[in-house]
Each structure stands twice: as C-alpha cells, then as structure tokens.
Design a protein around this motif. Structure first.
Motif, short mmCIF file in Angstrom:
data_model
loop_
_atom_site.label_atom_id
_atom_site.label_comp_id
_atom_site.label_asym_id
_atom_site.label_seq_id
_atom_site.Cartn_x
_atom_site.Cartn_y
_atom_site.Cartn_z
N LYS A 231 -5.37 -5.89 4.51
CA LYS A 231 -4.57 -6.92 5.17
C LYS A 231 -4.37 -6.60 6.65
O LYS A 231 -4.45 -7.48 7.51
CB LYS A 231 -3.22 -7.06 4.47
N SER B 262 -2.05 5.23 -6.02
CA SER B 262 -1.63 5.19 -4.61
C SER B 262 -2.73 4.62 -3.74
O SER B 262 -2.49 3.79 -2.85
CB SER B 262 -1.24 6.59 -4.15
N PHE B 263 -3.98 5.05 -3.98
CA PHE B 263 -5.12 4.56 -3.20
C PHE B 263 -5.29 3.05 -3.37
O PHE B 263 -5.51 2.33 -2.40
CB PHE B 263 -6.39 5.29 -3.63
N LYS B 264 -5.16 2.57 -4.61
CA LYS B 264 -5.33 1.13 -4.87
C LYS B 264 -4.27 0.31 -4.14
O LYS B 264 -4.57 -0.74 -3.58
CB LYS B 264 -5.27 0.86 -6.38
N LYS B 265 -3.02 0.79 -4.11
CA LYS B 265 -1.97 0.07 -3.40
C LYS B 265 -2.21 0.09 -1.90
O LYS B 265 -2.09 -0.93 -1.22
CB LYS B 265 -0.61 0.70 -3.71
N LYS B 266 -2.55 1.26 -1.38
CA LYS B 266 -2.75 1.40 0.06
C LYS B 266 -4.00 0.64 0.53
O LYS B 266 -4.04 0.15 1.65
CB LYS B 266 -2.87 2.87 0.45
N LEU B 267 -5.01 0.56 -0.31
CA LEU B 267 -6.24 -0.13 0.06
C LEU B 267 -5.98 -1.61 0.33
O LEU B 267 -6.44 -2.17 1.33
CB LEU B 267 -7.31 0.02 -1.03
N CYS B 268 -5.20 -2.24 -0.52
CA CYS B 268 -4.87 -3.66 -0.34
C CYS B 268 -4.11 -3.86 0.97
O CYS B 268 -4.41 -4.78 1.74
CB CYS B 268 -4.05 -4.14 -1.52
N GLU B 269 -3.15 -2.99 1.24
CA GLU B 269 -2.38 -3.09 2.49
C GLU B 269 -3.28 -2.84 3.70
O GLU B 269 -3.17 -3.52 4.72
CB GLU B 269 -1.23 -2.09 2.48
N LEU B 270 -4.17 -1.88 3.60
CA LEU B 270 -5.08 -1.54 4.69
C LEU B 270 -6.02 -2.71 5.01
O LEU B 270 -6.25 -3.02 6.18
CB LEU B 270 -5.90 -0.30 4.33
#
Length: 130
Positions: free
Chosen positions: A99, A89-97
C-alpha cells in the motif's frame, strides 16, 4: 425351445471385485474423514485389520486413485526452521508495504510486484530431440 436359448443374449458374470461394495462404502467414509489417510499402505493395513480383507497395494491404489478419484491427506512439507510468528508478521507487513509503495510510486502508473522462488525452475534446460 433349444433354438430360443441359443439366440438369447447372455451376460457374462464378470470378475468379482476384490473389495465388496459394503467395504467400499466404509473405505469412502474413511477417505472423507478430516484427518484422512496419508498412504495407500496404511489403507491396505486398515482394510486387513478393520474389514478382514487382505488385498495387494496395487488393488488399493487402483481403487482409491482411479475408481474413487480420491486424494490422500498428505500435509505439505514445511521447513524445521520455519517460524509461524515471523511468517504471520511478514504477511501483515507485506500488505502494508505494498500500500505504501502504491501511494508513493504509483503516480498514474501501475505498480509491478515481483516475487522470487528458490526452486530455481529457470535453470532447468529444455529437452530436445537429438
């Protein structure tokens, strides 16, 4: 006849290897397996059990590490507290954050992303000659 034999260059037989070439091939195949081995001690026991060759730990280490240049399959240590779902979850959210940050804060300026490591390498002092 005697003079020719004295002048001929002879090659010394050399030391016989502790692990014969046929067993060395088996060892190479063993090291190439996906699960592999995790220690030289286990390889030492495998050689004794499967191939009937009893050699010292040093012989196994030198052969595998220096001559075959093979690496043991040792898993990276992971904390007992680590939760794979939270990490994904952190890895997915980090990319979005990242951007979103670039969109709002990257107005013609590069965005710098800083990371922190808890190993505290910065606290290791430099050694100097006394």
């Amino acid at each position: 006849m005697e003079l020719r034999s004295l002048l001929s260059i002879k090659k010394a037989p050399g030391k016989t290897p502790h692990i014969p070439p046929s067993v060395r091939e088996k060892l190479i195949k063993k090291l190439q397996e996906p699960q592999g081995e995790t220690s030289y001690g286990k390889l030492q026991l495998w050689l004794e059990k499967e191939c009937g060759i009893k050699v010292s730990y040093k012989v196994v280490h030198d052969l595998v590490h220096y001559k075959l240049k093979a690496d043991l399959k040792v898993p990276k240590p992971q904390s007992d507290k680590a939760n794979e779902e939270v990490q994904a979850s952190f890895k997915k959210k980090l990319c979005e954050l990242i951007k979103v940050m670039i969109k709002y804060f990257g107005n013609s300026k590069p965005v710098r992303i800083w990371c922190q490591d808890e190993s505290r390498f910065g606290l290791i002092t430099m050694r100097r000659a006394e």
